[in-house]
Design a protein around this motif. Sequence first.
Motif, PDB file in Angstrom:
ATOM      1  N   UNK A  95       0.820  -1.211   0.000  1.00 26.85           N
ATOM      2  CA  UNK A  95       0.000   0.000   0.000  1.00 26.85           C
ATOM      3  C   UNK A  95       0.848   1.252   0.000  1.00 26.85           C
ATOM      4  N   UNK A  96       1.909   1.253   0.793  1.00 24.39           N
ATOM      5  CA  UNK A  96       2.814   2.406   0.834  1.00 24.39           C
ATOM      6  C   UNK A  96       3.568   2.545  -0.488  1.00 24.39           C
ATOM      7  N   UNK A  97       4.022   1.426  -1.059  1.00 33.44           N
ATOM      8  CA  UNK A  97       4.749   1.461  -2.334  1.00 33.44           C
ATOM      9  C   UNK A  97       3.870   2.039  -3.435  1.00 33.44           C
ATOM     10  N   UNK A  98       2.581   1.673  -3.406  1.00 35.51           N
ATOM     11  CA  UNK A  98       1.649   2.167  -4.428  1.00 35.51           C
ATOM     12  C   UNK A  98       1.415   3.669  -4.289  1.00 35.51           C
ATOM     13  N   UNK A 197       8.734 -10.774 -17.795  1.00 37.54           N
ATOM     14  CA  UNK A 197       7.440 -11.056 -18.402  1.00 37.54           C
ATOM     15  C   UNK A 197       7.188 -12.537 -18.603  1.00 37.54           C
ATOM     16  N   UNK A 198       8.256 -13.286 -18.833  1.00 41.73           N
ATOM     17  CA  UNK A 198       8.117 -14.725 -19.082  1.00 41.73           C
ATOM     18  C   UNK A 198       8.042 -15.558 -17.809  1.00 41.73           C
ATOM     19  N   UNK A 199       8.456 -14.978 -16.670  1.00 47.16           N
ATOM     20  CA  UNK A 199       8.525 -15.796 -15.458  1.00 47.16           C
ATOM     21  C   UNK A 199       7.449 -15.480 -14.423  1.00 47.16           C
ATOM     22  N   UNK A 200       6.888 -14.251 -14.441  1.00 50.53           N
ATOM     23  CA  UNK A 200       5.965 -13.878 -13.372  1.00 50.53           C
ATOM     24  C   UNK A 200       4.594 -14.519 -13.550  1.00 50.53           C
ATOM     25  N   UNK A 201       3.867 -14.580 -12.471  1.00 48.60           N
ATOM     26  CA  UNK A 201       2.512 -15.118 -12.496  1.00 48.60           C
ATOM     27  C   UNK A 201       1.559 -14.107 -13.161  1.00 48.60           C
ATOM     28  N   UNK A 202       0.439 -14.568 -13.726  1.00 46.85           N
ATOM     29  CA  UNK A 202      -0.512 -13.645 -14.351  1.00 46.85           C
ATOM     30  C   UNK A 202      -1.008 -12.602 -13.350  1.00 46.85           C
ATOM     31  N   UNK A 203      -0.750 -11.339 -13.649  1.00 46.73           N
ATOM     32  CA  UNK A 203      -1.066 -10.271 -12.701  1.00 46.73           C
ATOM     33  C   UNK A 203      -2.537  -9.896 -12.707  1.00 46.73           C
ATOM     34  N   UNK A 204      -3.286 -10.308 -13.736  1.00 44.72           N
ATOM     35  CA  UNK A 204      -4.700  -9.942 -13.821  1.00 44.72           C
ATOM     36  C   UNK A 204      -5.498 -10.575 -12.685  1.00 44.72           C
ATOM     37  N   UNK A 205      -4.974 -11.655 -12.093  1.00 49.77           N
ATOM     38  CA  UNK A 205      -5.691 -12.343 -11.015  1.00 49.77           C
ATOM     39  C   UNK A 205      -5.255 -11.904  -9.621  1.00 49.77           C
ATOM     40  N   UNK A 206      -4.440 -10.865  -9.542  1.00 49.86           N
ATOM     41  CA  UNK A 206      -4.017 -10.371  -8.228  1.00 49.86           C
ATOM     42  C   UNK A 206      -5.052  -9.364  -7.718  1.00 49.86           C
ATOM     43  N   UNK A 207      -5.608  -9.619  -6.563  1.00 49.43           N
ATOM     44  CA  UNK A 207      -6.572  -8.694  -5.957  1.00 49.43           C
ATOM     45  C   UNK A 207      -5.751  -7.680  -5.158  1.00 49.43           C
ATOM     46  N   UNK A 208      -5.196  -6.705  -5.880  1.00 50.19           N
ATOM     47  CA  UNK A 208      -4.251  -5.763  -5.295  1.00 50.19           C
ATOM     48  C   UNK A 208      -4.816  -5.057  -4.057  1.00 50.19           C
ATOM     49  N   UNK A 209      -6.088  -4.727  -4.090  1.00 45.85           N
ATOM     50  CA  UNK A 209      -6.699  -3.983  -2.984  1.00 45.85           C
ATOM     51  C   UNK A 209      -6.752  -4.790  -1.693  1.00 45.85           C
ATOM     52  N   UNK A 210      -6.641  -6.116  -1.810  1.00 38.51           N
ATOM     53  CA  UNK A 210      -6.596  -6.972  -0.631  1.00 38.51           C
ATOM     54  C   UNK A 210      -5.158  -7.168  -0.140  1.00 38.51           C
ATOM     55  N   UNK A 211      -4.212  -6.560  -0.851  1.00 43.70           N
ATOM     56  CA  UNK A 211      -2.797  -6.780  -0.544  1.00 43.70           C
ATOM     57  C   UNK A 211      -2.119  -5.532   0.020  1.00 43.70           C
ATOM     58  N   UNK A 212      -2.883  -4.481   0.336  1.00 40.19           N
ATOM     59  CA  UNK A 212      -2.270  -3.234   0.782  1.00 40.19           C
ATOM     60  C   UNK A 212      -1.284  -3.438   1.931  1.00 40.19           C
ATOM     61  N   UNK A 213      -1.660  -4.280   2.907  1.00 38.26           N
ATOM     62  CA  UNK A 213      -0.823  -4.427   4.101  1.00 38.26           C
ATOM     63  C   UNK A 213       0.217  -5.536   3.980  1.00 38.26           C
ATOM     64  N   UNK A 214       0.297  -6.159   2.803  1.00 40.97           N
ATOM     65  CA  UNK A 214       1.277  -7.226   2.606  1.00 40.97           C
ATOM     66  C   UNK A 214       2.672  -6.627   2.397  1.00 40.97           C
ATOM     67  N   UNK A 215       3.678  -7.280   2.942  1.00 42.79           N
ATOM     68  CA  UNK A 215       5.057  -6.859   2.727  1.00 42.79           C
ATOM     69  C   UNK A 215       5.341  -6.894   1.222  1.00 42.79           C
ATOM     70  N   UNK A 216       5.796  -5.781   0.662  1.00 45.33           N
ATOM     71  CA  UNK A 216       5.950  -5.689  -0.786  1.00 45.33           C
ATOM     72  C   UNK A 216       7.013  -6.656  -1.291  1.00 45.33           C
ATOM     73  N   UNK A 217       8.035  -6.917  -0.493  1.00 46.40           N
ATOM     74  CA  UNK A 217       9.063  -7.878  -0.898  1.00 46.40           C
ATOM     75  C   UNK A 217       8.490  -9.292  -0.964  1.00 46.40           C
TER      76      UNK A 217
END
Length: 231
Positions: A95-98, A197-217
């Motif tokens: 959340x802070x990084x965003x 781009x070839x290694x990361x997981x599909x980002x369209x399925x990330x519920x970013x708003x539920x991840x605000x308090x998650x450690x960004x690392x």
Amino acid sequence: MDEFTKEFHRNRIQVSDIQRLILSAGSSVAALIDPRRHDMIACLGETTGQEALVKMLHYMRSTEEGQQILREKPRINTRTVNMDALKTYPEHTFGYAYIKFMEDNNITPDSRMEVRFLDDPELAYVMARYRETHDMVHAILDMPTNMLGEVTVKWVEALNTGLPMCYGGAVFGAFRLRPKQRQNYLRQYLPWALRTGNRIKPLISVYWEKRWDQDVSELRKELNIELMNGK
């Protein structure tokens, strides 16, 4: 009918296959001439991206987090996201990084175009979600919004989503780089973008708003994102 679908039907412009082809050709030329024409870029994405959107939708349906996004159809703007509250989050959180990314680049989540030229409301939502989470992708990749940063992110998004518009932005955007930027792009940014781009997981399925308090690392590790130069 949910709020997004109601809004989509109000904004939708019905076009024939021939009209869609004309819109695709016209918007691609306009976007090449002036990459700042976000309306033309949005039009190009909708008129060329249906096959990729179908695949993105299929992936969202295959994950629990993606299913939740499709059920709830969250929107990202200053009415739905408490930007001031994000400033109070600890520095190690997503959340802070965003919010730091948004403030550092002086941008707002309210600037995204509405979807108008797709027929299927669910595919329209996937496109809207892609647009509205673009800044989250910048933040998680730690990439600025200058031309070099945008071209780099477009390569990552192209490989992650398959959207033709992203491939076009990545390829033709590189021609607009200044000589010094182009050297850095070819030596460092492009190889990193292709690898990422070839290694990361599909980002369209990330519920970013539920991840605000998650450690960004930790979030980057979960998504298989390794920052450039190990930052």
